[in-house]
Design a protein around this motif. Structure first.
Motif, PDB file in Angstrom:
ATOM      1  N   VAL A  34      -1.781   6.863   2.275  1.00  0.00           N
ATOM      2  CA  VAL A  34      -1.450   8.112   1.591  1.00  0.00           C
ATOM      3  C   VAL A  34      -0.901   7.788   0.206  1.00  0.00           C
ATOM      4  O   VAL A  34      -0.599   6.632  -0.104  1.00  0.00           O
ATOM      5  CB  VAL A  34      -0.415   8.932   2.402  1.00  0.00           C
ATOM      6  N   GLY A  35      -0.775   8.833  -0.631  1.00  0.00           N
ATOM      7  CA  GLY A  35      -0.281   8.630  -1.992  1.00  0.00           C
ATOM      8  C   GLY A  35      -1.369   8.783  -3.020  1.00  0.00           C
ATOM      9  O   GLY A  35      -1.429   8.018  -3.985  1.00  0.00           O
ATOM     10  N   LEU A  36      -2.261   9.768  -2.844  1.00  0.00           N
ATOM     11  CA  LEU A  36      -3.381  10.055  -3.746  1.00  0.00           C
ATOM     12  C   LEU A  36      -4.298   8.847  -3.958  1.00  0.00           C
ATOM     13  O   LEU A  36      -4.556   8.445  -5.097  1.00  0.00           O
ATOM     14  CB  LEU A  36      -2.876  10.559  -5.096  1.00  0.00           C
ATOM     15  N   VAL A  41      -9.519   2.801  -2.689  1.00  0.00           N
ATOM     16  CA  VAL A  41      -8.222   2.491  -2.083  1.00  0.00           C
ATOM     17  C   VAL A  41      -8.246   2.825  -0.592  1.00  0.00           C
ATOM     18  O   VAL A  41      -7.731   2.070   0.239  1.00  0.00           O
ATOM     19  CB  VAL A  41      -7.092   3.267  -2.794  1.00  0.00           C
ATOM     20  N   SER A  42      -8.865   3.942  -0.233  1.00  0.00           N
ATOM     21  CA  SER A  42      -8.940   4.316   1.184  1.00  0.00           C
ATOM     22  C   SER A  42      -9.720   3.284   1.989  1.00  0.00           C
ATOM     23  O   SER A  42      -9.389   2.988   3.141  1.00  0.00           O
ATOM     24  CB  SER A  42      -9.596   5.695   1.323  1.00  0.00           C
ATOM     25  N   GLU A  43     -10.757   2.725   1.373  1.00  0.00           N
ATOM     26  CA  GLU A  43     -11.557   1.719   2.065  1.00  0.00           C
ATOM     27  C   GLU A  43     -10.833   0.386   2.210  1.00  0.00           C
ATOM     28  O   GLU A  43     -11.321  -0.515   2.896  1.00  0.00           O
ATOM     29  CB  GLU A  43     -12.878   1.514   1.325  1.00  0.00           C
ATOM     30  N   THR A  65       1.084   2.967   8.590  1.00  0.00           N
ATOM     31  CA  THR A  65       1.060   3.973   7.515  1.00  0.00           C
ATOM     32  C   THR A  65       1.408   3.282   6.205  1.00  0.00           C
ATOM     33  O   THR A  65       2.441   2.607   6.096  1.00  0.00           O
ATOM     34  CB  THR A  65       2.075   5.095   7.781  1.00  0.00           C
ATOM     35  N   VAL A  66       0.528   3.440   5.227  1.00  0.00           N
ATOM     36  CA  VAL A  66       0.754   2.860   3.898  1.00  0.00           C
ATOM     37  C   VAL A  66       0.962   4.002   2.911  1.00  0.00           C
ATOM     38  O   VAL A  66       0.127   4.912   2.820  1.00  0.00           O
ATOM     39  CB  VAL A  66      -0.440   1.993   3.452  1.00  0.00           C
ATOM     40  N   ASN A  67       2.067   3.967   2.192  1.00  0.00           N
ATOM     41  CA  ASN A  67       2.354   4.970   1.163  1.00  0.00           C
ATOM     42  C   ASN A  67       2.386   4.296  -0.200  1.00  0.00           C
ATOM     43  O   ASN A  67       3.067   3.280  -0.386  1.00  0.00           O
ATOM     44  CB  ASN A  67       3.698   5.650   1.432  1.00  0.00           C
TER      45      ASN A  67
END
Length: 499
Positions: A34-36, A41-43, A65-67
Protein backbone atom coordinates in the motif's frame (compact mmCIF):
# COMPACT_ATOMS: atom_id res chain seq x y z
CA UNK A 1 7.09 -7.94 13.79
CA UNK A 2 7.65 -4.56 12.17
CA UNK A 3 10.78 -3.53 10.26
CA UNK A 4 11.64 -0.29 8.48
CA UNK A 5 13.94 0.54 5.58
CA UNK A 6 14.66 3.84 3.83
CA UNK A 7 14.40 4.45 0.10
CA UNK A 8 13.47 7.27 -2.29
CA UNK A 9 10.89 8.39 -4.84
CA UNK A 10 11.81 10.47 -7.89
CA UNK A 11 9.81 13.65 -8.53
CA UNK A 12 11.25 15.00 -11.75
CA UNK A 13 14.99 15.06 -11.09
CA UNK A 14 14.62 15.42 -7.33
CA UNK A 15 14.68 12.50 -4.88
CA UNK A 16 12.25 12.45 -1.96
CA UNK A 17 12.76 10.21 1.07
CA UNK A 18 10.38 7.23 1.36
CA UNK A 19 10.05 4.98 4.40
CA UNK A 20 9.36 1.31 3.62
CA UNK A 21 7.47 -0.27 6.54
CA UNK A 22 7.13 -4.06 6.53
CA UNK A 23 4.82 -5.83 8.96
CA UNK A 24 4.84 -9.64 9.22
CA UNK A 25 2.00 -10.92 11.39
CA UNK A 26 0.15 -14.24 11.94
CA UNK A 27 -2.74 -14.99 9.62
CA UNK A 28 -3.54 -16.40 6.23
CA UNK A 29 -0.58 -15.98 3.84
CA UNK A 30 -0.94 -12.70 1.96
CA UNK A 31 1.39 -10.04 0.56
CA UNK A 32 -0.05 -6.51 0.27
CA UNK A 33 1.70 -3.31 -0.84
CA UNK A 34 0.00 0.00 0.00
CA UNK A 35 1.02 3.65 -0.29
CA UNK A 36 0.02 4.58 -3.87
CA UNK A 37 2.18 1.98 -5.69
CA UNK A 38 2.13 1.79 -9.48
CA UNK A 39 2.01 -1.51 -11.38
CA UNK A 40 5.77 -2.06 -11.22
CA UNK A 41 5.78 -1.55 -7.43
CA UNK A 42 2.78 -3.85 -6.94
CA UNK A 43 4.53 -6.56 -8.92
CA UNK A 44 7.45 -6.36 -6.48
CA UNK A 45 5.54 -8.92 -4.38
CA UNK A 46 6.27 -11.69 -6.87
CA UNK A 47 9.88 -10.63 -7.49
CA UNK A 48 10.64 -10.37 -3.77
CA UNK A 49 9.03 -13.72 -2.94
CA UNK A 50 10.92 -15.56 -5.71
CA UNK A 51 14.23 -13.78 -5.02
CA UNK A 52 14.19 -14.60 -1.29
CA UNK A 53 13.37 -18.26 -1.89
CA UNK A 54 15.86 -18.71 -4.75
CA UNK A 55 18.55 -17.11 -2.60
CA UNK A 56 18.02 -19.93 -0.10
CA UNK A 57 16.41 -17.72 2.54
CA UNK A 58 13.08 -18.45 4.27
CA UNK A 59 9.99 -16.59 3.15
CA UNK A 60 7.32 -16.32 5.89
CA UNK A 61 3.99 -18.10 5.48
CA UNK A 62 2.23 -15.18 7.14
CA UNK A 63 0.36 -11.96 6.45
CA UNK A 64 2.83 -9.39 5.03
CA UNK A 65 1.84 -5.73 4.72
CA UNK A 66 4.20 -3.23 3.12
CA UNK A 67 3.49 0.49 3.48
CA UNK A 68 5.36 3.08 1.43
CA UNK A 69 5.21 6.38 3.31
CA UNK A 70 4.24 9.12 2.72
CA UNK A 71 1.09 7.39 1.52
CA UNK A 72 -0.11 10.30 -0.67
CA UNK A 73 3.02 10.29 -2.88
CA UNK A 74 2.91 8.16 -6.02
CA UNK A 75 5.58 5.41 -6.00
CA UNK A 76 6.90 4.22 -9.36
CA UNK A 77 9.39 1.70 -10.68
CA UNK A 78 11.15 -1.43 -9.39
CA UNK A 79 13.62 0.36 -7.08
CA UNK A 80 11.65 -0.71 -3.95
CA UNK A 81 12.37 -4.43 -4.46
CA UNK A 82 15.55 -4.38 -2.37
CA UNK A 83 14.23 -2.38 0.63
CA UNK A 84 11.04 -4.51 0.70
CA UNK A 85 13.06 -7.75 0.65
CA UNK A 86 15.41 -6.49 3.38
CA UNK A 87 12.40 -5.41 5.44
CA UNK A 88 10.80 -8.86 5.11
CA UNK A 89 14.04 -10.50 6.27
CA UNK A 90 14.54 -8.02 9.12
CA UNK A 91 10.97 -8.66 10.31
CA UNK A 92 11.96 -12.35 10.66
CA UNK A 93 15.13 -11.48 12.62
CA UNK A 94 17.28 -12.80 9.76
CA UNK A 95 19.26 -9.55 9.83
CA UNK A 96 19.48 -6.81 12.49
CA UNK A 97 16.66 -4.28 12.12
CA UNK A 98 19.00 -1.52 13.34
CA UNK A 99 21.25 -2.15 10.33
CA UNK A 100 18.52 -0.64 8.12
CA UNK A 101 18.04 2.48 10.24
CA UNK A 102 21.05 4.45 9.02
CA UNK A 103 20.97 3.40 5.39
CA UNK A 104 19.34 4.45 2.12
CA UNK A 105 18.80 1.55 -0.28
CA UNK A 106 17.18 0.81 -3.62
CA UNK A 107 17.46 -1.85 -6.32
CA UNK A 108 15.54 -4.15 -8.63
CA UNK A 109 15.57 -7.87 -7.83
CA UNK A 110 15.79 -10.62 -10.43
CA UNK A 111 14.01 -13.87 -9.63
CA UNK A 112 17.33 -15.58 -8.84
CA UNK A 113 18.16 -12.97 -6.20
CA UNK A 114 20.63 -10.92 -8.25
CA UNK A 115 20.36 -7.12 -8.27
CA UNK A 116 19.71 -5.11 -11.43
CA UNK A 117 20.55 -1.41 -11.90
CA UNK A 118 17.87 1.24 -11.50
CA UNK A 119 17.30 4.73 -12.90
CA UNK A 120 18.03 7.74 -10.72
CA UNK A 121 20.98 6.47 -8.67
CA UNK A 122 22.71 9.87 -8.78
CA UNK A 123 19.53 11.55 -7.50
CA UNK A 124 19.32 9.00 -4.67
CA UNK A 125 22.97 9.63 -3.87
CA UNK A 126 22.40 13.39 -3.63
CA UNK A 127 19.60 12.82 -1.11
CA UNK A 128 21.71 10.32 0.85
CA UNK A 129 24.54 12.86 0.97
CA UNK A 130 22.21 15.59 2.25
CA UNK A 131 20.90 13.21 4.95
CA UNK A 132 24.45 12.06 5.76
CA UNK A 133 23.50 8.41 5.22
CA UNK A 134 25.41 5.67 3.35
CA UNK A 135 23.75 4.12 0.29
CA UNK A 136 23.32 0.43 -0.61
CA UNK A 137 22.70 -0.08 -4.32
CA UNK A 138 23.11 -2.67 -7.07
CA UNK A 139 26.72 -2.99 -8.15
CA UNK A 140 25.78 -1.56 -11.56
CA UNK A 141 24.80 1.74 -9.91
CA UNK A 142 27.54 2.00 -7.29
CA UNK A 143 30.12 3.89 -9.39
CA UNK A 144 27.41 6.25 -10.60
CA UNK A 145 26.36 7.10 -7.02
CA UNK A 146 29.99 7.42 -5.90
CA UNK A 147 30.30 10.51 -8.11
CA UNK A 148 28.82 12.47 -5.20
CA UNK A 149 31.64 13.73 -2.97
CA UNK A 150 31.75 12.48 0.60
CA UNK A 151 29.12 9.75 0.16
CA UNK A 152 29.75 6.16 1.31
CA UNK A 153 28.36 3.77 -1.32
CA UNK A 154 28.16 -0.03 -1.15
CA UNK A 155 27.46 -2.02 -4.30
CA UNK A 156 25.93 -5.50 -3.99
CA UNK A 157 25.58 -8.02 -6.81
CA UNK A 158 22.96 -10.17 -5.07
CA UNK A 159 20.45 -10.10 -2.24
CA UNK A 160 22.66 -12.54 -0.31
CA UNK A 161 25.61 -10.11 -0.52
CA UNK A 162 23.40 -7.31 0.83
CA UNK A 163 22.18 -9.50 3.70
CA UNK A 164 25.74 -10.64 4.55
CA UNK A 165 26.91 -7.02 4.59
CA UNK A 166 24.08 -5.84 6.86
CA UNK A 167 24.52 -8.83 9.15
CA UNK A 168 28.23 -8.07 9.51
CA UNK A 169 29.32 -11.47 8.14
CA UNK A 170 30.96 -10.17 4.95
CA UNK A 171 31.29 -6.41 4.62
CA UNK A 172 31.10 -4.95 1.13
CA UNK A 173 33.96 -2.68 0.06
CA UNK A 174 33.22 1.03 -0.23
CA UNK A 175 32.91 1.97 -3.89
CA UNK A 176 35.50 4.56 -4.88
CA UNK A 177 34.62 7.55 -7.05
CA UNK A 178 35.80 7.15 -10.64
CA UNK A 179 38.04 9.75 -12.20
CA UNK A 180 36.48 12.40 -14.42
CA UNK A 181 36.88 11.42 -18.04
CA UNK A 182 38.14 13.54 -20.92
CA UNK A 183 36.10 12.73 -24.00
CA UNK A 184 37.48 15.52 -26.18
CA UNK A 185 39.22 12.99 -28.42
CA UNK A 186 35.91 11.29 -29.27
CA UNK A 187 34.54 14.20 -31.29
CA UNK A 188 34.68 14.76 -35.03
CA UNK A 189 37.07 17.41 -36.33
CA UNK A 190 36.32 20.56 -38.31
CA UNK A 191 39.28 19.73 -40.53
CA UNK A 192 36.97 17.27 -42.33
CA UNK A 193 34.86 20.13 -43.72
CA UNK A 194 36.24 22.05 -46.70
CA UNK A 195 35.14 25.55 -47.59
CA UNK A 196 32.02 27.11 -46.00
CA UNK A 197 33.94 29.91 -44.30
CA UNK A 198 30.77 31.88 -43.51
CA UNK A 199 29.01 28.87 -41.96
CA UNK A 200 32.10 27.99 -39.91
CA UNK A 201 32.24 31.57 -38.62
CA UNK A 202 28.53 31.50 -37.74
CA UNK A 203 29.03 28.25 -35.82
CA UNK A 204 31.99 29.72 -33.94
CA UNK A 205 30.03 32.82 -32.92
CA UNK A 206 27.04 30.66 -31.97
CA UNK A 207 29.02 28.31 -29.73
CA UNK A 208 31.07 31.07 -28.12
CA UNK A 209 28.02 32.95 -26.88
CA UNK A 210 25.52 30.07 -26.63
CA UNK A 211 23.32 31.52 -29.37
CA UNK A 212 20.68 29.48 -31.21
CA UNK A 213 21.64 28.76 -34.82
CA UNK A 214 19.71 27.84 -37.96
CA UNK A 215 21.61 26.53 -41.02
CA UNK A 216 19.77 26.82 -44.34
CA UNK A 217 21.18 25.10 -47.42
CA UNK A 218 20.79 22.51 -50.16
CA UNK A 219 21.28 18.79 -49.49
CA UNK A 220 24.98 17.94 -49.36
CA UNK A 221 26.11 21.46 -48.51
CA UNK A 222 27.57 20.36 -45.15
CA UNK A 223 24.92 21.52 -42.62
CA UNK A 224 24.72 18.24 -40.71
CA UNK A 225 28.47 17.70 -41.02
CA UNK A 226 29.05 21.10 -39.43
CA UNK A 227 26.55 20.54 -36.60
CA UNK A 228 28.01 17.15 -35.68
CA UNK A 229 31.37 18.80 -35.05
CA UNK A 230 29.92 21.35 -32.65
CA UNK A 231 30.34 19.24 -29.44
CA UNK A 232 34.10 19.10 -29.97
CA UNK A 233 34.26 22.91 -29.96
CA UNK A 234 32.47 23.54 -26.67
CA UNK A 235 34.39 24.26 -23.45
CA UNK A 236 34.27 21.49 -20.82
CA UNK A 237 31.54 21.67 -18.20
CA UNK A 238 32.34 22.64 -14.64
CA UNK A 239 31.88 19.89 -12.07
CA UNK A 240 28.65 21.48 -10.84
CA UNK A 241 27.29 21.64 -14.41
CA UNK A 242 28.36 18.06 -15.10
CA UNK A 243 26.49 16.87 -12.00
CA UNK A 244 23.40 18.77 -13.19
CA UNK A 245 23.56 16.93 -16.51
CA UNK A 246 24.31 13.59 -14.87
CA UNK A 247 21.31 13.72 -12.53
CA UNK A 248 18.96 14.40 -15.47
CA UNK A 249 20.37 11.51 -17.50
CA UNK A 250 20.31 9.28 -14.42
CA UNK A 251 16.63 10.10 -13.74
CA UNK A 252 15.81 9.33 -17.37
CA UNK A 253 17.71 6.02 -17.21
CA UNK A 254 19.99 6.92 -20.12
CA UNK A 255 23.23 7.56 -18.24
CA UNK A 256 26.16 5.86 -19.95
CA UNK A 257 29.04 6.02 -17.49
CA UNK A 258 32.04 4.88 -19.54
CA UNK A 259 34.53 6.22 -17.03
CA UNK A 260 33.99 8.87 -14.40
CA UNK A 261 31.98 12.04 -14.47
CA UNK A 262 31.83 13.24 -18.06
CA UNK A 263 32.75 16.91 -18.44
CA UNK A 264 31.72 16.98 -22.09
CA UNK A 265 28.57 18.89 -23.02
CA UNK A 266 25.66 16.62 -24.06
CA UNK A 267 24.62 16.43 -27.72
CA UNK A 268 21.14 15.22 -28.63
CA UNK A 269 19.86 14.78 -32.19
CA UNK A 270 16.31 13.34 -32.18
CA UNK A 271 14.66 12.25 -35.45
CA UNK A 272 11.96 14.52 -36.83
CA UNK A 273 9.31 11.88 -36.06
CA UNK A 274 9.84 12.42 -32.29
CA UNK A 275 6.61 12.97 -30.36
CA UNK A 276 5.81 16.15 -28.45
CA UNK A 277 6.37 14.34 -25.13
CA UNK A 278 9.62 12.85 -26.42
CA UNK A 279 10.93 16.29 -27.36
CA UNK A 280 9.71 18.44 -24.50
CA UNK A 281 9.12 15.76 -21.85
CA UNK A 282 5.94 14.40 -20.32
CA UNK A 283 3.83 11.28 -20.56
CA UNK A 284 1.39 9.87 -18.00
CA UNK A 285 4.44 9.42 -15.79
CA UNK A 286 6.44 12.62 -16.56
CA UNK A 287 9.90 11.90 -17.93
CA UNK A 288 12.62 14.30 -19.17
CA UNK A 289 12.45 15.02 -22.90
CA UNK A 290 15.22 15.70 -25.39
CA UNK A 291 15.37 19.39 -24.43
CA UNK A 292 16.23 18.43 -20.84
CA UNK A 293 18.65 15.69 -21.89
CA UNK A 294 20.43 18.43 -23.90
CA UNK A 295 20.70 20.68 -20.80
CA UNK A 296 24.05 22.52 -20.79
CA UNK A 297 24.71 21.18 -24.28
CA UNK A 298 23.37 21.10 -27.84
CA UNK A 299 20.02 20.04 -29.26
CA UNK A 300 20.39 19.44 -33.00
CA UNK A 301 17.20 19.30 -35.05
CA UNK A 302 17.92 18.19 -38.60
CA UNK A 303 15.21 18.68 -41.24
CA UNK A 304 13.77 21.40 -38.98
CA UNK A 305 10.46 21.99 -40.85
CA UNK A 306 9.69 18.25 -40.87
CA UNK A 307 9.10 18.25 -37.10
CA UNK A 308 5.46 18.61 -36.17
CA UNK A 309 4.30 22.21 -35.81
CA UNK A 310 3.03 21.51 -32.30
CA UNK A 311 6.37 20.01 -31.21
CA UNK A 312 8.31 23.01 -32.55
CA UNK A 313 6.02 25.50 -30.82
CA UNK A 314 6.67 23.79 -27.48
CA UNK A 315 10.32 24.87 -27.83
CA UNK A 316 9.46 28.54 -27.45
CA UNK A 317 9.12 28.58 -23.66
CA UNK A 318 12.28 26.56 -22.80
CA UNK A 319 14.30 28.61 -25.31
CA UNK A 320 13.40 31.72 -23.31
CA UNK A 321 13.26 30.42 -19.73
CA UNK A 322 15.69 27.48 -19.69
CA UNK A 323 13.17 25.26 -17.88
CA UNK A 324 10.27 22.96 -18.77
CA UNK A 325 7.24 22.71 -16.52
CA UNK A 326 5.04 19.64 -17.04
CA UNK A 327 1.67 19.69 -15.31
CA UNK A 328 -0.39 16.57 -14.86
CA UNK A 329 -3.41 15.82 -12.68
CA UNK A 330 -1.24 13.92 -10.20
CA UNK A 331 1.85 16.12 -10.16
CA UNK A 332 3.67 19.11 -11.58
CA UNK A 333 7.38 18.66 -12.27
CA UNK A 334 10.00 21.06 -13.52
CA UNK A 335 13.03 20.01 -15.55
CA UNK A 336 16.03 22.20 -16.40
CA UNK A 337 16.38 22.79 -20.14
CA UNK A 338 19.06 25.41 -20.75
CA UNK A 339 20.23 24.06 -24.09
CA UNK A 340 21.60 25.56 -27.28
CA UNK A 341 19.51 24.89 -30.37
CA UNK A 342 21.20 24.15 -33.68
CA UNK A 343 18.76 23.44 -36.50
CA UNK A 344 19.21 22.65 -40.19
CA UNK A 345 16.77 22.87 -43.07
CA UNK A 346 16.57 22.95 -46.85
CA UNK A 347 15.66 26.25 -48.53
CA UNK A 348 12.60 24.67 -50.21
CA UNK A 349 10.80 21.29 -50.41
CA UNK A 350 12.98 19.99 -53.26
CA UNK A 351 16.07 21.45 -51.58
CA UNK A 352 17.62 23.08 -54.65
CA UNK A 353 16.56 26.73 -54.39
CA UNK A 354 19.67 28.77 -55.16
CA UNK A 355 21.71 25.68 -56.06
CA UNK A 356 24.35 26.55 -58.71
CA UNK A 357 23.92 23.26 -60.61
CA UNK A 358 20.36 22.03 -59.97
CA UNK A 359 17.28 24.14 -60.56
CA UNK A 360 14.42 24.38 -58.06
CA UNK A 361 11.23 22.59 -59.17
CA UNK A 362 8.98 24.01 -56.41
CA UNK A 363 6.21 26.49 -57.04
CA UNK A 364 6.09 29.77 -55.12
CA UNK A 365 3.14 28.55 -53.04
CA UNK A 366 4.99 25.33 -52.12
CA UNK A 367 8.00 27.31 -50.96
CA UNK A 368 5.78 29.64 -48.93
CA UNK A 369 4.00 26.75 -47.22
CA UNK A 370 7.34 25.07 -46.48
CA UNK A 371 8.81 28.19 -44.85
CA UNK A 372 5.56 28.78 -42.91
CA UNK A 373 6.17 25.57 -40.95
CA UNK A 374 8.61 27.66 -38.88
CA UNK A 375 6.45 30.23 -37.11
CA UNK A 376 7.49 33.86 -36.78
CA UNK A 377 7.73 33.76 -32.96
CA UNK A 378 9.99 30.68 -33.10
CA UNK A 379 12.13 32.20 -35.85
CA UNK A 380 12.49 35.35 -33.75
CA UNK A 381 14.06 33.24 -30.99
CA UNK A 382 16.89 32.13 -33.30
CA UNK A 383 19.87 34.45 -32.89
CA UNK A 384 21.75 33.41 -36.02
CA UNK A 385 20.47 32.26 -39.41
CA UNK A 386 23.20 31.30 -41.89
CA UNK A 387 22.95 30.27 -45.54
CA UNK A 388 25.10 27.26 -46.43
CA UNK A 389 25.50 27.07 -50.23
CA UNK A 390 26.37 23.77 -51.86
CA UNK A 391 29.91 23.98 -53.27
CA UNK A 392 30.75 22.65 -56.72
CA UNK A 393 33.49 20.08 -57.22
CA UNK A 394 35.81 22.80 -58.57
CA UNK A 395 35.21 24.98 -55.51
CA UNK A 396 35.89 22.05 -53.19
CA UNK A 397 39.15 21.13 -54.90
CA UNK A 398 40.36 24.75 -54.89
CA UNK A 399 39.37 25.35 -51.26
CA UNK A 400 42.31 25.95 -48.90
CA UNK A 401 43.20 23.48 -46.18
CA UNK A 402 40.44 23.81 -43.54
CA UNK A 403 41.15 24.94 -40.00
CA UNK A 404 41.03 22.13 -37.43
CA UNK A 405 38.84 22.11 -34.32
CA UNK A 406 41.66 22.79 -31.83
CA UNK A 407 42.36 26.48 -32.65
CA UNK A 408 38.64 27.22 -33.05
CA UNK A 409 37.93 25.66 -29.65
CA UNK A 410 40.76 27.73 -28.14
CA UNK A 411 39.18 30.95 -29.44
CA UNK A 412 35.75 29.91 -28.15
CA UNK A 413 37.16 29.07 -24.71
CA UNK A 414 39.01 32.40 -24.57
CA UNK A 415 35.79 34.26 -25.42
CA UNK A 416 33.87 32.27 -22.78
CA UNK A 417 36.50 33.17 -20.18
CA UNK A 418 36.00 36.87 -20.97
CA UNK A 419 32.25 36.48 -20.54
CA UNK A 420 32.55 34.63 -17.25
CA UNK A 421 35.06 37.11 -15.83
CA UNK A 422 32.88 40.05 -16.88
CA UNK A 423 29.32 38.92 -16.08
CA UNK A 424 29.47 35.29 -14.90
CA UNK A 425 27.31 33.88 -17.72
CA UNK A 426 27.18 33.32 -21.47
CA UNK A 427 26.18 36.30 -23.60
CA UNK A 428 23.07 34.42 -24.74
CA UNK A 429 21.83 34.52 -21.12
CA UNK A 430 22.17 38.30 -20.75
CA UNK A 431 18.86 40.10 -20.30
CA UNK A 432 17.42 43.38 -19.09
CA UNK A 433 19.74 45.71 -17.22
CA UNK A 434 22.64 43.25 -17.43
CA UNK A 435 22.49 43.37 -21.24
CA UNK A 436 22.40 47.18 -21.24
CA UNK A 437 25.35 47.26 -18.84
CA UNK A 438 27.69 44.79 -20.54
CA UNK A 439 26.75 45.62 -24.14
CA UNK A 440 26.66 49.40 -23.73
CA UNK A 441 27.03 51.24 -27.04
CA UNK A 442 28.82 54.46 -27.88
CA UNK A 443 26.77 57.10 -29.82
CA UNK A 444 28.08 55.95 -33.22
CA UNK A 445 27.24 52.22 -32.85
CA UNK A 446 23.93 53.12 -31.18
CA UNK A 447 22.83 55.17 -34.18
CA UNK A 448 23.88 52.32 -36.46
CA UNK A 449 21.82 49.67 -34.64
CA UNK A 450 18.79 51.97 -34.45
CA UNK A 451 18.87 52.48 -38.20
CA UNK A 452 19.34 48.74 -38.80
CA UNK A 453 16.45 47.95 -36.45
CA UNK A 454 14.10 50.26 -38.36
CA UNK A 455 15.20 48.87 -41.71
CA UNK A 456 14.84 45.23 -40.65
CA UNK A 457 11.71 45.76 -38.56
CA UNK A 458 13.29 44.17 -35.49
CA UNK A 459 11.09 43.31 -32.52
CA UNK A 460 12.26 44.17 -29.02
CA UNK A 461 13.41 40.55 -28.66
CA UNK A 462 15.22 40.71 -31.99
CA UNK A 463 16.95 43.97 -31.03
CA UNK A 464 18.27 42.39 -27.81
CA UNK A 465 19.45 39.31 -29.68
CA UNK A 466 21.46 41.44 -32.10
CA UNK A 467 23.13 43.11 -29.11
CA UNK A 468 23.98 39.73 -27.54
CA UNK A 469 25.47 38.39 -30.79
CA UNK A 470 27.46 41.62 -31.30
CA UNK A 471 28.80 41.29 -27.75
CA UNK A 472 29.98 37.77 -28.61
CA UNK A 473 31.62 38.92 -31.84
CA UNK A 474 33.50 41.54 -29.82
CA UNK A 475 34.58 38.92 -27.26
CA UNK A 476 35.90 36.64 -30.00
CA UNK A 477 37.99 39.56 -31.22
CA UNK A 478 39.20 40.38 -27.71
CA UNK A 479 37.47 43.79 -27.79
CA UNK A 480 36.17 45.42 -24.62
CA UNK A 481 33.59 47.60 -26.42
CA UNK A 482 30.95 46.72 -28.99
CA UNK A 483 31.74 48.56 -32.22
CA UNK A 484 29.92 49.13 -35.50
CA UNK A 485 31.79 46.28 -37.19
CA UNK A 486 30.55 43.86 -34.51
CA UNK A 487 26.98 45.11 -34.91
CA UNK A 488 27.22 44.86 -38.69
CA UNK A 489 28.19 41.20 -38.48
CA UNK A 490 25.45 40.52 -35.94
CA UNK A 491 22.83 42.16 -38.17
CA UNK A 492 23.75 39.90 -41.09
CA UNK A 493 22.80 36.90 -38.96
CA UNK A 494 19.24 38.07 -38.22
CA UNK A 495 16.55 35.80 -39.72
CA UNK A 496 14.78 37.14 -42.78
CA UNK A 497 12.71 35.27 -45.35
CA UNK A 498 13.70 31.60 -45.39
CA UNK A 499 12.86 31.03 -49.09
Amino acid sequence: MLARARSVALIGVDAVAVEVEVDVSPGLPAFTVVGLPDQAVSEARERVRAAIRNAGLPFPAARITVNLAPADLRKEGPLYDLPIALGVLAAQDLLPARALDGLLCAGELALDGSLRPIAGAVNLALLASSLKLPALLPEGNAREAALIDGLTVYGARTLLEAVAHLSGRAKLPVTSAPEAEDDSGLHLDLADLKGQAAARRALEVSLAGGHNLLLVGSPGSGKTMLARRAPGLLPPLTRAEALEVTRIHSAAGVLNLRGGLSLGAPYRAPHHTVSDAGLIGGGSIPRPGEVSLAHRGILFLDEFPEFSRKALETLRQPLEDGTVTISRARATVEYPARFQLIAAMNPCPCGHLGDPEKGCTCTASERTRYAARISGPLLDRLDIVCRVPRLTVDELTRAPEPEASAPVRARIMAARRRMMERQGSRNADLAGQALRKFARLAPGPENFIRAAARQLGLTGRGFDRVLRVARTVADLGGEADVRETHLAEAVTYRPRELT
